[in-house]
Scaffold this active site. Structure first.
Site, PDB file in Angstrom:
ATOM      1  N   HIS A 502       2.721  -7.574 -12.910  1.00  0.00           N
ATOM      2  CA  HIS A 502       1.480  -7.676 -13.292  1.00  0.00           C
ATOM      3  C   HIS A 502       0.803  -9.245 -12.683  1.00  0.00           C
ATOM      4  O   HIS A 502      -0.278  -9.311 -12.598  1.00  0.00           O
ATOM      5  CB  HIS A 502       0.709  -8.715 -14.894  1.00  0.00           C
ATOM      6  CG  HIS A 502      -0.397  -7.864 -15.881  1.00  0.00           C
ATOM      7  ND1 HIS A 502      -1.315  -7.668 -14.528  1.00  0.00           N
ATOM      8  CD2 HIS A 502      -1.220  -7.499 -16.801  1.00  0.00           C
ATOM      9  CE1 HIS A 502      -2.450  -6.608 -15.163  1.00  0.00           C
ATOM     10  NE2 HIS A 502      -2.321  -7.246 -17.052  1.00  0.00           N
ATOM     11  N   ASP A 506      -2.729  -4.340 -11.150  1.00  0.00           N
ATOM     12  CA  ASP A 506      -3.700  -4.578 -12.321  1.00  0.00           C
ATOM     13  C   ASP A 506      -3.439  -3.406 -13.320  1.00  0.00           C
ATOM     14  O   ASP A 506      -3.128  -2.379 -12.839  1.00  0.00           O
ATOM     15  CB  ASP A 506      -5.243  -4.391 -12.098  1.00  0.00           C
ATOM     16  CG  ASP A 506      -5.085  -5.911 -11.504  1.00  0.00           C
ATOM     17  OD1 ASP A 506      -4.642  -7.501 -11.471  1.00  0.00           O
ATOM     18  OD2 ASP A 506      -6.373  -5.891 -11.006  1.00  0.00           O
TER      19      ASP A 506
END
Length: 529
Positions: A502, A506
């Site tokens: 992450h 995204d």
């Protein structure tokens, strides 16, 4: 003539390293392959050996300097004085660096067997590989071996492999037993010319070598308590690499408890991994908790591969904030196509038609559309890879390995099928070369072959994403036609789970990637060659 010592390349994606510690000072005599300095990269911490024997005549960078690969960091001059050429044991040493007894766990180059013969050496299995562990001898002393016939198995940080005999002859001596960690180019065996008296004589040499090794092991075992306690009691400075210190910190281990078998009593990675898997470590109470009662059962040490897997998995979870996204995909079109074409495909290509090349093709298409999923985060910089190097996780009886299909985006469907099948087969047969392992930019892992609905995989560093393949099952599914009418049909459905970092990817990017992947499989319209 002076010899330059350069910052080594510790992996394809490693462009620099930090000098964390100099193990020698200016004017010190050094032996070839003796640890010279320690470095730290984003992949590995390592001790770098001297390329030659001589005297350390120049240090160009102090500790803490971050240096690009192939930069000269030191110079080794020739031994020009009596002091410099004297044996290392005769050199004056600081009290905290007194040499320890030679370790029985590390095999040194051995002399040839009586009557001559051809030495068999531990091979160099990659530029950054300096040692290997002999896991199994496939021949015994006195056996006849053919040239290129598998002689023994080794395990390194990168690959497990069978090592072939360099010549045809008789195995007359084995100098390193199973489980021994051996430096590259050390002589591990002798191949004689013909069967007969020489082989019988060499059996005596081999037996004596085993007896010597056994005696050394027993002597070492007898002194373990003193070794474990003496560093603190005597005030001697503990010597270890950054990797060892990091492992000790993560496991809550006091390094003073770990017997060091390296140069001058240095604690090596094998030492601490061996200690972690030992009964003594199992009985060691945690720092905060009370000691637990000893449990009944068998205690066995981690294999080298298992220890490396454990370390890499912990590192990946620590480095990357993992996010997982699960999609259920209708594979009915693929199932029907495979059933219709599998016979002809095998006749044309010589390879069985499985679902993996379909999945790999769809993943490659999605990676082309969304290259961020194929990228890596290196030193806070996004590295967009020029090619898609597809890692294929292969489950082995003794662990897990990830061979790589390089430049997968240039391969045809049939080529992907051939390469995936070939890499998996050679991985299970221990026939992979180091160049075929590592360097992947995106990995496929198929836990569905064991019946999993789906798995939540751990990222294969330094990649940023990994795709887990679930089991293919028939299910009742609601289908809606163009006029909005619903019907229930039996369809072949399969779960796929994308695990991604992450920091770099995204949720929207992960969703776009999976949508493209799903669309390619559900609407397959490509020739399969």
């Amino acid at each position: 003539m002076p010899t330059d010592v350069k910052m080594p390349q510790m992996g394809e994606s490693i462009f620099e390293g930090t000098i964390t510690k100099w193990l020698k000072q200016l004017g010190d005599a050094v032996l070839k392959d003796e640890p010279l300095f320690e470095i730290s990269t984003d992949k590995v911490d390592a001790e770098i050996p001297s390329p030659v024997a001589g005297v350390l005549s120049e240090i160009k960078f102090p500790e803490g300097s971050t240096i690009q690969v192939n930069t000269v960091v030191a110079v080794i001059g020739e031994s020009g004085t009596a002091q410099a050429t004297a044996p290392v044991s005769a050199q004056p040493q600081k009290s905290e660096e007194k040499a320890a007894a030679p370790s029985p766990a590390i095999a040194e180059p051995a002399p040839a067997a009586p009557g001559g013969g051809t030495p068999v050496v531990m091979p160099q299995m990659g530029e950054s590989i300096f040692e290997g562990t002999i896991t199994k001898w496939l021949k015994r002393v006195g056996d006849t071996v053919q040239k290129d016939e598998p002689l023994f198995e080794i395990s390194t940080d990168k690959v497990d492999a069978e090592i072939p005999s360099p010549i045809t002859g008789v195995l007359t001596a084995i100098n390193a037993s199973e489980g021994t960690t051996v430096q590259v180019n050390a002589v591990v065996a002798i191949i004689g010319g013909t069967p007969g008296a020489e082989a019988d004589a060499s059996r005596t040499v081999a037996d004596a070598s085993v007896a010597t090794t056994t005696s050394a092991l027993q002597a070492s075992a007898a002194t373990l308590p003193a070794i474990a306690l003496s560093p603190v009691e005597s005030g001697r400075r503990l010597r270890s690499s950054p990797l060892v210190r990091r492992i000790a910190k993560e496991r809550g281990i006091d390094p003073a408890q770990v017997p060091g078998t390296g140069s001058a009593g240095r604690i090596t990675k094998d030492d601490i991994l061996r200690f972690i898997s030992s009964p003594a470590a199992a009985r060691r109470p945690a720092k905060v908790q009370a000691a637990l009662p000893e449990l009944k059962g068998e205690v066995v040490p981690l294999t080298r591969m298992r220890a490396i897997i454990a370390q890499r998995m912990v590192e990946s979870k620590r480095i990357s904030p993992h996010v997982h996204s699960v999609y259920k995909i209708d594979m009915t079109r693929i199932v029907r196509l495979r059933e219709r074409e599998k016979s002809g495909f095998e006749q044309r290509t010589g390879v069985k038609l499985t679902y993996m090349p379909f999945i790999a093709t769809a993943a490659i298409e999605a990676l082309r559309r969304f290259p961020i999923v194929n990228a890596s985060l290196v030193d806070d910089l996004i590295h967009y890879h020029a090619n898609i190097n597809l890692g294929i996780a292969v489950a082995l009886e003794w662990g897990l390995i990830v061979p790589t299909v390089r430049e997968a985006e240039r391969r045809s469907f049939a080529d992907l099928a051939r390469m995936i099948n070939d890499l998996a087969a050679r991985a299970r047969a221990k026939k992979l070369s180091p160049d075929e392992v590592g360097g992947s930019t995106f990995t496929l892992t198929n836990s569905g072959v064991f019946g999993d609905e789906f798995g939540t995989p751990i990222i294969n560093q330094p990649e940023s994403a990994i795709l887990a393949i679930g089991a293919l099952k028939k299910e009742p599914v609601v289908l809606t036609d163009a006029e909005g009418n619903d019907t229930i049909a039996i369809r072949s459905m399969q779960h796929f789970c994308l695990g991604f970092d992450h920091r770099l990817i995204d949720g929207a990017d992960g969703g776009k990637f999976m949508s493209e992947f799903k669309k390619t499989l559900e609407n397959w319209d490509r020739a399969i060659g």
